[in-house]
Enzyme design. Structure first.
Site: not given
Ligand code: ASP
Length: 293
Positions: A162, A190, A192-193, A213-214, A216
């Protein structure tokens, strides 16, 4: 008045093996910083700087955003993006868009239009089309061979990448932007965050701007970006606030990840609980830096 500053990230996750790829990541982060920095030095608002920086990263297919996005379970691309302006907490976000070349520009359009805060799917794509933003002729134009192979192998889990940016401008304005292809192997539909204010993206010029990031779903449950804001409002330092959001709040929900944050004084923080988070930063007082591990 204030010290201008910008930070960018290219996602949290495992360190990618292979030096050549890492060189490309550093180079892309530098180009993104350069894009944001020239906007700030020209006296433009932080919002312009974060959109400029994220646009550069979206164009780089190494990252999980725009072309280079990971694929859903169905083998399709669905992207989320958001921008937030700190002065009035205006948000522009798009979710599950499929045919847009630069989702961050569409998020900016949603913000500037001021009618809704978050638009998803076909109606967001129609808005892009009506306003001359580039749509891809075929979804394949957004899919790289590397992502197709990952999807065939079913190696969904480790595909971070991301992208995001946070900035402080000359007038003390803060902004944040985040763009993602989501989680590899996610269900179609879906969200995400990233496009949700307070989860993956947040900006308030009285406190700070944050891009996460991470994991979600855990970022969402933790309201991770907002947790930084809450602690800044309580008078804690940016470093303390950002670390607590990642190592206490996000961890509490079983999530790994990281964030970049800038506060109203131009301090920067970039904590992460994963093995690596590609990131870069520049402040008017110092030079430009990039790092991965
Ligand atoms: N946070 C992002 C999501 O869940 C993915 C990521 O940051 O790697 O969509």
């Amino acid at each position: 008045m204030s010290r201008v500053a910008i930070a960018v990230h290219g996602g949290a996750g495992r360190r990618r093996p292979g030096g050549a790829c890492e060189r490309e990541i550093h180079a892309a982060l530098l180009r993104a910083l350069e894009g944001g920095r020239s906007a700030l030095e020209a006296g433009r608002p932080a919002l312009d700087a974060v959109v400029a920086a994220v646009t550069v990263l979206e164009e780089e297919e190494l990252f999980n955003a725009a072309r280079g996005s990971v694929l859903t379970e169905a083998g399709t691309v669905e992207m989320d993006a958001a921008v937030m302006r700190g002065e009035d907490r205006a948000l522009g976000a798009v979710a599950a868009v499929r045919s847009v070349r630069q989702p961050i520009k569409l998020a900016r359009l949603v913000l500037d239009r001021g009618r809704e805060a978050i638009l998803c799917g076909e109606s967001a794509e129609a808005l892009a089309d009506a306003n001359g933003l580039e749509l891809v002729a075929e979804e394949e134009d957004l899919i790289t061979e590397h992502r197709r192979q990952g999807w065939r192998r079913g190696s969904g889990s480790a595909s971070h990448g991301t992208v995001g940016a946070v900035a402080l401008d000359r007038s003390g304005g803060l902004a944040a932007a985040t763009s993602t292809g989501g989680r590899a192997g996610q269900s179609a539909g879906r969200i995400g965050d990233t496009p949700l204010p307070g989860a993956g993206t947040w900006a308030d010029s009285g406190t700070g701007a944050v891009s996460c990031t991470g994991d979600g779903e855990a970022i969402l449950r933790a309201a991770c970006a907002h947790e930084v804001h809450v602690r800044l409002r309580e008078g804690r330092s940016l470093a303390e606030a950002a670390e607590a959001a990642v190592f206490e709040e996000l961890a509490r929900f079983g999530g790994d990840g990281g964030l970049i944050a800038v506060d109203a004084q131009g301090n920067l923080a970039m904590p992460f609980s994963t093995e690596a988070m590609s990131r870069g930063w520049w402040t008017a007082k110092g030079s430009t830096h990039t790092a991965i591990a």
